[in-house]
Each structure stands twice: as structure tokens, then as C-alpha cells.
Write a protein that holds these residues in place. Structure first.
Motif, PDB file in Angstrom:
ATOM      1  N   VAL A  89       0.838  -1.202   0.000  1.00 41.01           N
ATOM      2  CA  VAL A  89       0.000   0.000   0.000  1.00 41.01           C
ATOM      3  C   VAL A  89       0.872   1.250   0.000  1.00 41.01           C
ATOM      4  O   VAL A  89       0.590   2.226  -0.707  1.00 41.01           O
ATOM      5  CB  VAL A  89      -0.966  -0.012   1.207  1.00 41.01           C
ATOM      6  N   ALA A 144       0.895   4.127  -2.883  1.00 42.39           N
ATOM      7  CA  ALA A 144       0.632   5.525  -2.518  1.00 42.39           C
ATOM      8  C   ALA A 144       1.755   6.432  -3.008  1.00 42.39           C
ATOM      9  O   ALA A 144       1.508   7.516  -3.535  1.00 42.39           O
ATOM     10  CB  ALA A 144       0.452   5.655  -1.013  1.00 42.39           C
ATOM     11  N   VAL A 181       1.228   9.481  -5.737  1.00 41.92           N
ATOM     12  CA  VAL A 181       1.643  10.850  -5.416  1.00 41.92           C
ATOM     13  C   VAL A 181       2.689  11.336  -6.417  1.00 41.92           C
ATOM     14  O   VAL A 181       2.656  12.489  -6.862  1.00 41.92           O
ATOM     15  CB  VAL A 181       2.172  10.929  -3.966  1.00 41.92           C
TER      16      VAL A 181
END
Length: 66
Positions: free
Chosen positions: A12, A16, A20
Motif C-alpha cells: 500500500v 501511494a 503521489v
């Protein structure tokens, strides 16, 4: 072997960071394109269909009458 929650957490986190990074890249790319458009429109004078020589001649002719 490591517990599965650590693997899930790392997965995860990696996703992420990737999301980003892509968002930051796209914002930077959009900002550069907008800056290039603004700069190119500021560099070129507004054209009314006359070239620089023709515009100078028409300005000279308009001042001769006064």
C-alpha cells in the motif's frame, strides 16, 4: 517469514508513493505548458493581418494626413 500485514502495508505504501509521484509530475507538466503558452503569447504582438513593414507603412500614412 514476515507476517502478511507487513507485506500489505509495504504494498500500500509503494502504491501511494507511486500515485503521489504521478500526480506531482502531471501538475508540474501542466504548469510548464501553461507557462510556455503565456510566454509565447506575451512574446508575439497581437497580429491584425499586417506584417511589420505593412503596419509601419500604414502608421506613416495615417500620420501624414494630420
Amino acid at each position: 517469514m514476515e507476517p502478511s500485514w507487513i507485506t500489505t502495508l509495504l504494498l500500500v505504501f509503494g502504491i501511494a508513493v507511486g500515485v503521489v509521484g504521478v500526480i506531482a509530475y502531471l501538475r508540474m507538466l501542466r504548469k510548464e505548458k501553461l507557462a510556455a503558452i503565456v510566454q509565447s503569447s506575451a512574446d508575439s504582438p497581437p497580429s491584425d493581418g499586417l506584417s511589420g513593414d505593412q503596419q509601419a507603412k500604414s502608421e506613416d500614412e495615417s500620420t501624414k494626413g494630420t
